[in-house]
Enzyme design. Structure first.
Site, PDB file in Angstrom:
ATOM      1  CG  LEU A  13      42.874 -54.744  13.242  1.00  0.00           C
ATOM      2  CD1 LEU A  13      42.260 -55.935  13.957  1.00  0.00           C
ATOM      3  CD2 LEU A  13      43.990 -55.194  12.313  1.00  0.00           C
ATOM      4  CE  LYS A  27      32.630 -50.853  11.352  1.00  0.00           C
ATOM      5  NZ  LYS A  27      32.239 -51.834  12.390  1.00  0.00           N
ATOM      6  N   GLY A  84      38.766 -62.489   9.802  1.00  0.00           N
ATOM      7  CA  GLY A  84      38.870 -62.249  11.231  1.00  0.00           C
ATOM      8  C   GLY A  84      40.028 -61.355  11.607  1.00  0.00           C
ATOM      9  N   GLY A 108      39.834 -49.355  13.575  1.00  0.00           N
ATOM     10  CA  GLY A 108      39.547 -48.124  12.854  1.00  0.00           C
ATOM     11  C   GLY A 108      38.174 -47.555  13.107  1.00  0.00           C
ATOM     12  CD  GLU A 161      34.790 -63.044  21.298  1.00  0.00           C
ATOM     13  OE1 GLU A 161      33.772 -62.325  21.243  1.00  0.00           O
ATOM     14  OE2 GLU A 161      35.931 -62.580  21.441  1.00  0.00           O
ATOM     15  CG  HIS A 370      22.007  -1.815   2.738  1.00  0.00           C
ATOM     16  ND1 HIS A 370      21.619  -1.917   4.052  1.00  0.00           N
ATOM     17  CD2 HIS A 370      22.494  -0.564   2.602  1.00  0.00           C
ATOM     18  CE1 HIS A 370      21.856  -0.776   4.679  1.00  0.00           C
ATOM     19  NE2 HIS A 370      22.394   0.058   3.824  1.00  0.00           N
ATOM     20  CB  SER A 412      21.441   2.517  -4.576  1.00  0.00           C
ATOM     21  OG  SER A 412      21.803   2.790  -3.236  1.00  0.00           O
ATOM     22  CB  ALA A 430      21.757   5.927  -7.744  1.00  0.00           C
ATOM     23  NE  ARG A 447      20.645   8.553 -13.487  1.00  0.00           N
ATOM     24  CZ  ARG A 447      20.929   8.955 -12.269  1.00  0.00           C
ATOM     25  NH1 ARG A 447      21.298   8.079 -11.363  1.00  0.00           N
ATOM     26  NH2 ARG A 447      20.846  10.221 -11.939  1.00  0.00           N
TER      27      ARG A 447
END
EC number: 2.7.7.23
Length: 466
Positions: A13, A27, A84, A108, A161, A370, A412, A430, A447
């Site tokens: 249920l 729920k 119900g 459930g 109940e 790193h 690096s 690097a 570079r």
């Protein structure tokens, strides 16, 4: 010896909204112990019956509840009006009445029920003449629960109940846990006799014991030692308590299998996760989803490993996040590393602090120790990635691949602009920005040439004073 009735039909249920949860979600869709409440109950039911004999009654957010179920073959019955528990089962009559054997009714929102307990309930229903058996427990304070009324022989006469019981009846400490196993034929013969004789105008399944008794049939109750096992969840506090119980069960099972947990109460391990013998999980770590961890591994404090596979002797440093990745034997990752998704790190490779991988394969013995980002990359064995290296894999429209051959060395603070390949044994100086392929065993420099201007700083300071 347990006698298991064959066949068995199980009805779960799961139609209620759960107003006390104060939520926009049904729920049964809330999670505890790494799964929805409903999926926990379904998984337990699957230990007892095949999927085609399991039916879920849905109502509020019916389609969402259906979609949440991960098990194929489960049947669904829609309760468009919530009138119900008796009504919830009754509307499934056309789908269920032809199924003989026994009918078990579960909720459930009761995810803690153990398969062993339900097997005992089924066995008791099968062994004796009873038309049905309900689950009960002795409680110090059974307020809010239906009380089990027995005759002198111990048979159940009625379930009363809280709202309708007399003072004498409410003094009874035996509470109905709401879990039933009926003989299917007798149940369908009499379930139509349930009447909405209550202020809410609803049809209650708790009326069935009295109805069956009046018809001359026997109903029994099987007591469980721990009422918490049948605990239903009605609010967030109960949800948190059930989650704690699930987590504790899993931690105890893992430790019993030979795993060391440091400060176990702080560690989260999902139900489907597996951890090998002699592994160590440090405080506040989270092992989530269907993660598999081998033997002699270590997962550092505050790390999160989700839906990943770790071979034997893998070491995950503190504050490291691993998601949907494979780490082979002897890999080291972290601390403070992130393996974001779909990575494969081969044996002996090292992923150091503040390194991020995404959809990347690292070859055997490769190292990025790193401060690096490696995305959409294939990195060969024994490659060394220097600190500050990044793969520029996104051009604003598409992701592009970076390939680095075996034994290559990337200095690096290098920027590798994808798509690009760096050959085996090549060196990248690097600080380079690499935009073109690098042949094997070559040196790539990308570079600006360094320039020295003598006395420049001295002159600049003098000028600033004037």
């Amino acid at each position: 010896m347990e006698v298991m009735p064959q066949p068995l039909t199980i009805v779960i249920l799961a139609a209620g909204l759960g107003t006390r949860m104060k939520s926009r979600h049904a729920k049964v869709l809330h999670q505890a112990g790494g799964k929805t409440l409903l999926q926990h109950v379904i998984d337990t039911a699957l230990e007892l019956a095949p999927a085609e004999r399991i039916f879920v009654v849905v109502g509020h957010q019916a389609e969402k509840v259906r979609q949440s179920v991960t098990t194929p073959g489960i049947g669904f019955i829609e309760q468009t009006e919530q009138k119900g528990t008796g009504h919830a089962v009754l509307i499934g009559r056309h789908a269920l009445a032809g199924l003989d054997g026994h009918l078990m009714v579960l909720y459930g929102d009761c995810p803690l029920l153990r398969t062993e307990t339900l097997r005992r309930l089924i066995a008791q229903a099968a062994e004796g003449p009873a038309a049905g058996v309900l689950l009960s427990a002795m409680m110090d304070d059974p307020y809010g629960y239906g009380r089990v009324i027995r005759d002198s022989r111990g048979h159940v006469l009625d379930v009363v109940e809280q709202k309708s019981g007399t003072p004498e009846q409410l003094a009874i400490k035996e509470a109905n846990m709401g879990i039933y196993c009926f003989r299917a034929g007798l149940f369908w013969e009499h379930v139509g006799e349930i009447e909405p004789n209550n202020p809410a105008g609803e049809y209650y399944l708790t009326d069935m014991p009295a109805i069956l008794h009046r018809a001359g049939h026997t109903v029994e109750a099987m007591r469980i030692d721990d009422p918490a096992e049948a605990l239903g969840i009605n609010d967030r506090a109960q949800l948190a308590e059930v989650d704690r119980i699930f987590r504790d069960r899993k931690r105890r099972a893992v430790m019993a299998a030979g795993v060391t947990l440091i400060q176990p109460e702080t560690i989260t391990i999902d139900p489907a996760a597996e951890i090998g013998q002699d592994s160590i999980i440090e405080s506040f770590a989270q092992i989530l989803g269907k993660t598999k961890i081998g033997e002699n591994c270590r997962v550092g404090s505050c790390s999160i490993v989700s839906d990943s596979t770790l071979a034997d002797e893998v070491h995950i440093g503190a504050f490291t996040i691993v998601t949907t990745s494979v780490l082979e034997h002897g890999v080291h990752a972290g601390p403070y590393a992130r393996l974001r998704m779909e990575n494969h790190v081969e044996a002996g490779a090292h992923i150091g602090n503040f390194v991020e991988l995404k959809k990347t394969r690292m070859g055997k013995g490769a190292k990025a120790n790193h401060l690096a980002y490696l995305g959409d990359s294939e990195i060969g064995a024994r490659v060394n990635i220097g600190a500050g290296t990044i793969t520029c894999n996104y051009d604003g429209f598409k992701k592009h691949r970076t390939g680095i051959g075996e034994g290559a060395f990337v200095g690096s603070n290098s920027t590798l602009v994808a798509p690009i390949d760096i050959g085996e044994g090549a060196y990248v100086a690097a600080g380079s920005v690499i935009t073109n392929p690098v042949p094997p065993d070559a040196l790539a420099l990308g570079r600006a040439r360094q320039e020295i201007k003598e006395e420049w700083a001295k002159k600049r300071r003098k000028l600033a004073k004037t």
